[in-house]
Design a protein around this motif. Structure first.
Motif, PDB file in Angstrom:
ATOM      1  N   ALA A 251       0.688  -1.051   0.052  1.00 11.59           N
ATOM      2  CA  ALA A 251      -0.060   0.113   0.158  1.00 11.59           C
ATOM      3  C   ALA A 251       0.847   1.272   0.084  1.00 11.59           C
ATOM      4  CB  ALA A 251      -0.864   0.022   1.188  1.00 11.59           C
ATOM      5  N   PHE A 252       1.793   1.152   0.730  1.00 10.84           N
ATOM      6  CA  PHE A 252       2.929   2.310   0.847  1.00 10.84           C
ATOM      7  C   PHE A 252       3.434   2.613  -0.732  1.00 10.84           C
ATOM      8  CE2 PHE A 252       7.364   3.220   1.159  1.00 10.84           C
ATOM      9  CZ  PHE A 252       7.175   4.889   1.494  1.00 10.84           C
ATOM     10  N   VAL A 253       4.030   1.703  -1.321  1.00  7.11           N
ATOM     11  CA  VAL A 253       4.708   1.803  -2.505  1.00  7.11           C
ATOM     12  C   VAL A 253       3.576   2.186  -3.683  1.00  7.11           C
ATOM     13  CG1 VAL A 253       5.638   0.315  -4.484  1.00  7.11           C
ATOM     14  CG2 VAL A 253       6.318   0.001  -2.101  1.00  7.11           C
ATOM     15  N   ARG A 254       2.563   1.927  -3.651  1.00  2.00           N
ATOM     16  CA  ARG A 254       1.325   2.241  -4.616  1.00  2.00           C
ATOM     17  C   ARG A 254       1.085   3.489  -4.296  1.00  2.00           C
ATOM     18  NH1 ARG A 254      -4.582  -0.770  -5.607  1.00  2.00           N
ATOM     19  NH2 ARG A 254      -5.419   0.856  -7.233  1.00  2.00           N
ATOM     20  N   ARG A 255       0.841   4.027  -2.973  1.00  3.46           N
ATOM     21  CA  ARG A 255       0.426   5.453  -2.712  1.00  3.46           C
ATOM     22  C   ARG A 255       1.575   6.337  -2.946  1.00  3.46           C
ATOM     23  NH1 ARG A 255      -3.439   7.802   0.587  1.00  3.46           N
ATOM     24  NH2 ARG A 255      -2.994   9.705   1.315  1.00  3.46           N
ATOM     25  N   THR A 256       2.650   5.998  -2.757  1.00  3.30           N
ATOM     26  CA  THR A 256       3.903   6.834  -2.916  1.00  3.30           C
ATOM     27  C   THR A 256       4.249   7.161  -4.321  1.00  3.30           C
ATOM     28  OG1 THR A 256       4.996   6.123  -0.819  1.00  3.30           O
ATOM     29  CG2 THR A 256       6.393   7.173  -2.250  1.00  3.30           C
ATOM     30  N   LEU A 257       4.063   6.140  -5.244  1.00  2.00           N
ATOM     31  CA  LEU A 257       4.472   6.244  -6.704  1.00  2.00           C
ATOM     32  C   LEU A 257       3.335   7.113  -7.242  1.00  2.00           C
ATOM     33  CD1 LEU A 257       5.740   2.568  -7.611  1.00  2.00           C
ATOM     34  CD2 LEU A 257       7.042   4.637  -7.316  1.00  2.00           C
ATOM     35  N   GLY A 258       2.267   7.323  -6.699  1.00  2.76           N
ATOM     36  CA  GLY A 258       1.247   8.330  -7.310  1.00  2.76           C
ATOM     37  C   GLY A 258       1.501   9.657  -6.879  1.00  2.76           C
ATOM     38  N   ARG A 259       2.256  10.021  -6.003  1.00  2.00           N
ATOM     39  CA  ARG A 259       2.302  11.330  -5.767  1.00  2.00           C
ATOM     40  C   ARG A 259       3.506  12.260  -6.237  1.00  2.00           C
ATOM     41  NH1 ARG A 259      -1.105  12.128  -1.280  1.00  2.00           N
ATOM     42  NH2 ARG A 259       0.054  13.997  -0.655  1.00  2.00           N
ATOM     43  N   ALA A 260       3.333  13.544  -6.148  1.00  2.00           N
ATOM     44  CA  ALA A 260       4.503  14.290  -7.120  1.00  2.00           C
ATOM     45  C   ALA A 260       5.563  14.640  -5.941  1.00  2.00           C
ATOM     46  CB  ALA A 260       3.783  15.541  -7.427  1.00  2.00           C
ATOM     47  N   ARG A 261       5.109  14.703  -4.882  1.00  2.00           N
ATOM     48  CA  ARG A 261       6.037  15.017  -3.807  1.00  2.00           C
ATOM     49  C   ARG A 261       6.156  13.739  -2.723  1.00  2.00           C
ATOM     50  NH1 ARG A 261       5.853  21.191  -2.008  1.00  2.00           N
ATOM     51  NH2 ARG A 261       7.889  20.699  -0.998  1.00  2.00           N
ATOM     52  N   PRO A 262       6.570  12.591  -2.699  1.00  2.00           N
ATOM     53  CA  PRO A 262       6.571  11.825  -1.998  1.00  2.00           C
ATOM     54  C   PRO A 262       7.592  11.903  -0.720  1.00  2.00           C
ATOM     55  CG  PRO A 262       7.778  11.014  -3.753  1.00  2.00           C
ATOM     56  CD  PRO A 262       7.156  12.193  -4.078  1.00  2.00           C
ATOM     57  N   ILE A 263       7.010  11.156   0.548  1.00  2.00           N
ATOM     58  CA  ILE A 263       7.857  11.271   1.636  1.00  2.00           C
ATOM     59  C   ILE A 263       9.526  10.120   1.336  1.00  2.00           C
ATOM     60  CG2 ILE A 263       6.118  11.653   3.382  1.00  2.00           C
ATOM     61  CD1 ILE A 263       6.522   8.567   4.124  1.00  2.00           C
ATOM     62  N   VAL A 264       9.264   9.319   0.466  1.00  2.00           N
ATOM     63  CA  VAL A 264      10.484   8.430  -0.044  1.00  2.00           C
ATOM     64  C   VAL A 264      10.382   8.555  -1.422  1.00  2.00           C
ATOM     65  CG1 VAL A 264      11.595   6.572   0.250  1.00  2.00           C
ATOM     66  CG2 VAL A 264      10.636   7.327   2.283  1.00  2.00           C
ATOM     67  N   GLU A 265      11.612   8.712  -2.170  1.00  2.00           N
ATOM     68  CA  GLU A 265      11.527   8.731  -3.560  1.00  2.00           C
ATOM     69  C   GLU A 265      11.844   7.532  -4.185  1.00  2.00           C
ATOM     70  OE1 GLU A 265      10.460   9.222  -6.517  1.00  2.00           O
ATOM     71  OE2 GLU A 265      10.384  11.165  -6.107  1.00  2.00           O
ATOM     72  N   LEU A 266      10.678   6.523  -4.206  1.00  2.00           N
ATOM     73  CA  LEU A 266      11.092   5.187  -4.656  1.00  2.00           C
ATOM     74  C   LEU A 266      11.201   4.986  -6.230  1.00  2.00           C
ATOM     75  CD1 LEU A 266       8.149   3.042  -2.754  1.00  2.00           C
ATOM     76  CD2 LEU A 266      10.618   3.461  -2.069  1.00  2.00           C
ATOM     77  N   ARG A 267      11.101   6.256  -6.932  1.00  2.00           N
ATOM     78  CA  ARG A 267      11.401   6.240  -8.347  1.00  2.00           C
ATOM     79  C   ARG A 267      12.722   5.792  -8.655  1.00  2.00           C
ATOM     80  NH1 ARG A 267       6.328   9.335  -8.610  1.00  2.00           N
ATOM     81  NH2 ARG A 267       7.608  10.943  -7.542  1.00  2.00           N
ATOM     82  N   GLU A 268      13.688   6.364  -7.681  1.00  2.00           N
ATOM     83  CA  GLU A 268      15.004   6.226  -7.723  1.00  2.00           C
ATOM     84  C   GLU A 268      15.337   4.704  -8.296  1.00  2.00           C
ATOM     85  OE1 GLU A 268      17.055   8.315  -8.085  1.00  2.00           O
ATOM     86  OE2 GLU A 268      16.196   9.871  -6.895  1.00  2.00           O
ATOM     87  N   PHE A 269      14.298   3.781  -7.885  1.00  2.00           N
ATOM     88  CA  PHE A 269      14.943   2.314  -8.163  1.00  2.00           C
ATOM     89  C   PHE A 269      14.685   1.993  -9.837  1.00  2.00           C
ATOM     90  CE2 PHE A 269      13.960   1.651  -3.713  1.00  2.00           C
ATOM     91  CZ  PHE A 269      15.191   0.846  -3.240  1.00  2.00           C
ATOM     92  N   ARG A 270      14.212   2.980 -10.486  1.00  2.00           N
ATOM     93  CA  ARG A 270      14.197   2.741 -12.072  1.00  2.00           C
ATOM     94  C   ARG A 270      15.578   3.139 -12.709  1.00  2.00           C
ATOM     95  NH1 ARG A 270       8.812   6.833 -12.993  1.00  2.00           N
ATOM     96  NH2 ARG A 270       7.184   5.509 -11.999  1.00  2.00           N
ATOM     97  N   ASP A 271      16.454   3.561 -11.902  1.00  2.00           N
ATOM     98  CA  ASP A 271      17.774   3.733 -12.418  1.00  2.00           C
ATOM     99  C   ASP A 271      18.396   2.271 -11.951  1.00  2.00           C
ATOM    100  OD1 ASP A 271      20.769   4.125 -12.108  1.00  2.00           O
ATOM    101  OD2 ASP A 271      20.098   6.216 -12.340  1.00  2.00           O
ATOM    102  N   ARG A 272      19.009   1.643 -13.275  1.00  2.00           N
ATOM    103  CA  ARG A 272      19.455   0.645 -13.254  1.00  2.00           C
ATOM    104  C   ARG A 272      20.394   0.189 -12.111  1.00  2.00           C
ATOM    105  NH1 ARG A 272      20.924  -3.542 -17.926  1.00  2.00           N
ATOM    106  NH2 ARG A 272      18.841  -3.194 -18.184  1.00  2.00           N
TER     107      ARG A 272
END
Length: 516
Positions: A251-272
């Motif tokens: 639930a945290f991952v889903r909610r975080t990835l949908g926000r423009a200013r998340p508390i933790v930037e999980l999108r960093e994991f897109r960088d291989r």
């Protein structure tokens, strides 16, 4: 803050180095505190009258708070600035240390440990973020090594420091030793770290629900891992905790990835390169914290060493780290980070593999070379992967990425120790029964391994043995069974290090090149 350009050849001022040294000191104290307290839990238990089954919560409370704080470092840095966050964290850590020392009950001590753990958690990723924000490329290797040596040296010397304090002073000094260095670090950092303007606007956009979900996921995972080896991975409580962690984490991952200013930037994991670097950090956590955990278990439960004796044996690893660190700095400037990382994980695997053949009589001499090999490998497993994960990122992403990178190492340590306990306490009894059967059958190899004269057992049925002989042999056989289980745990750690070699080719050559 405005970072230095990678190609900037201007000299870095002594003020910058002084500020960075203060941050490293704070990080060292936070990591050291974990191991120092472990060695003296029995003394604290006796002084405060804590029930044995509750004693582990003194550590668990700290670790839960720490693991929640680490990924929040990026957000807190944006709000308070690097200078402001470090100053606040080290002051709170020092004050909480005083609170721990003055505690008169179990509940009071645990409450202060939560505060201490949260403050200590942000100190670790702050240092590794500062490397890439305060120094140009030509000095990042040196700065990473300084921080890295202290980060991996603290768990190694912790048993020695804790044992010495326990035998020389009272348990209160396990916490009081943090106050002086903490205040010095705070003063130096306040004077010399770069000044920036705080941005409190980030607080108004904090997603409280996501924060709660993240805390719930990490806390449930930490408690589940703590309980699994004793209760069993299939027990109702453990399964419920792991299910709660998985559900709240998803639930945290889903909610975080949908926000423009998340508390933790999980999108960093897109960088291989960053994702692989985090994988390597996780595996290093398994190996580093696992090996630091296994050695005291063997020396304490099998050999009967005291805390100070254990620390003296384990000091070899720390000395090897210190001796090889300057060499790694020079190698890192000249060779591909992937090659150095591969050498590090290969050496680390070899050092763990060398420990797979211990006997109940193994001591300092038998542990010398495995420790030297592992100690020589640790900086190669830390410095180049740090560059692979963080070195190519723009400055605005470094703080968030550093939090995730360090979180993975701590998660690796927690999971690794849980698996080690599962192997030891799940396999030791079976090994003991097998050794007893082999002794009854007249196995010379089993007798030599256990350390018993074969003539006492050969051809004699168990029910015909004198009770005195059984009482004499039983603890030796049980310890020998534990040794075999510990050897299997070393083999498991070796396998984790081999996984690091397998995922390393996923990083492209461009991610490990020197910036222009």
């Amino acid at each position: 803050m405005t970072p230095l350009s990678p190609a900037d050849d201007r000299p870095v001022s002594l003020k910058t180095w002084a500020g960075f040294a203060a941050m490293c000191l704070g990080m060292f104290m936070a990591i050291l505190d974990i191991q120092v307290v472990v060695t003296s839990l029995p003394a604290i238990q006796g002084a405060l009258g804590i029930a044995p089954e509750r004693m582990s919560w003194i550590q668990t409370a700290y670790l839960i708070a720490e693991i929640i704080a680490i990924p929040l470092t990026g957000l807190l840095t944006r709000v308070l600035t690097m200078r402001g966050l470090f100053f606040a964290a080290i002051i709170v850590f020092s004050a909480a240390s005083l609170g721990c020392a003055l505690s008169e009950s179990f509940a009071e001590l645990v409450a202060w440990r939560v505060v201490q753990g949260f403050a200590g958690g942000v100190l670790i990723p702050l240092v590794f973020a500062a490397v890439f924000l305060m120094f140009p490329f030509r000095l990042q290797g040196l700065a990473t090594t300084v921080g890295g040596v202290l980060a991996v040296l603290a768990p190694t010397v912790g048993p020695l420091v804790g044992g010495w304090i326990t035998e020389t002073f009272s348990w209160h000094w396990l916490f009081l030793i943090n106050i002086g260095p903490g205040l010095v670090a705070a003063a130096v950092a306040l004077a010399f770290l770069p000044r920036e303007r705080p941005d409190l606007g980030h607080v108004r956009g904090v997603d409280a629900v996501a924060l709660l979900l993240m805390a719930l996921a990490l806390a449930a995972l930490e408690i589940g891992l703590k309980e699994a080896p004793q209760r069993g991975w299939a027990s109702g409580l453990v399964l419920a905790l792991l299910a709660l962690s998985a559900a709240s984490g998803a639930a945290f991952v889903r909610r975080t990835l949908g926000r423009a200013r998340p508390i933790v930037e999980l999108r960093e994991f897109r960088d291989r390169a960053f994702a692989v670097g985090c994988g390597l950090s996780f595996l290093l956590g398994v190996g580093l914290y696992g090996s630091v955990y296994l050695m005291p278990v063997f020396l304490g439960f099998v050999r009967g060493y005291g805390p100070l004796d254990i620390g003296e044996v384990m000091l070899v690893t720390g000395l090897a780290q210190l001796a090889t660190a300057p060499i790694v700095v020079q190698l890192e400037r000249r060779f591909d980070a992937r090659v150095l990382t591969a050498c590090g994980f290969l050496l680390f695997a070899a050092g763990m593999g060398m420990s797979c053949f211990q006997t109940p009589r193994s001591g300092f001499d038998e542990m010398l070379w495995p420790q030297i090999v592992r100690g020589s490998a640790i900086m190669l497993c830390l410095l180049p992967p740090t560059r692979l994960a963080l070195g190519h990122l723009p400055p605005g992403r470094v703080a968030d990425a550093s939090g995730l990178f360090n979180l993975m190492r701590n998660l690796g340590g927690a999971i690794g120790i849980a698996l080690i306990d599962t192997v030891i306490y799940g396999r030791a009894e079976g090994h003991g029964r097998r050794l007893a059967a082999e002794l009854m059958a007249g196995s010379r190899e089993a007798a030599e391994f256990v350390g018993l004269p074969l003539k006492f057992f050969k051809g004699v049925k168990l029910e015909n043995l004198e009770s005195s002989a059984v009482d004499f042999a039983r603890p030796l056989v049980e310890k020998a069974g534990m040794v075999l289980a510990i050897n299997e745990a070393w083999a498991m750690l070796t396998g984790f290090m081999v996984v690091g070699l397998l995922i390393l080719p996923l990083v492209s050559a461009s991610a490990s090149r020197r910036p222009a």
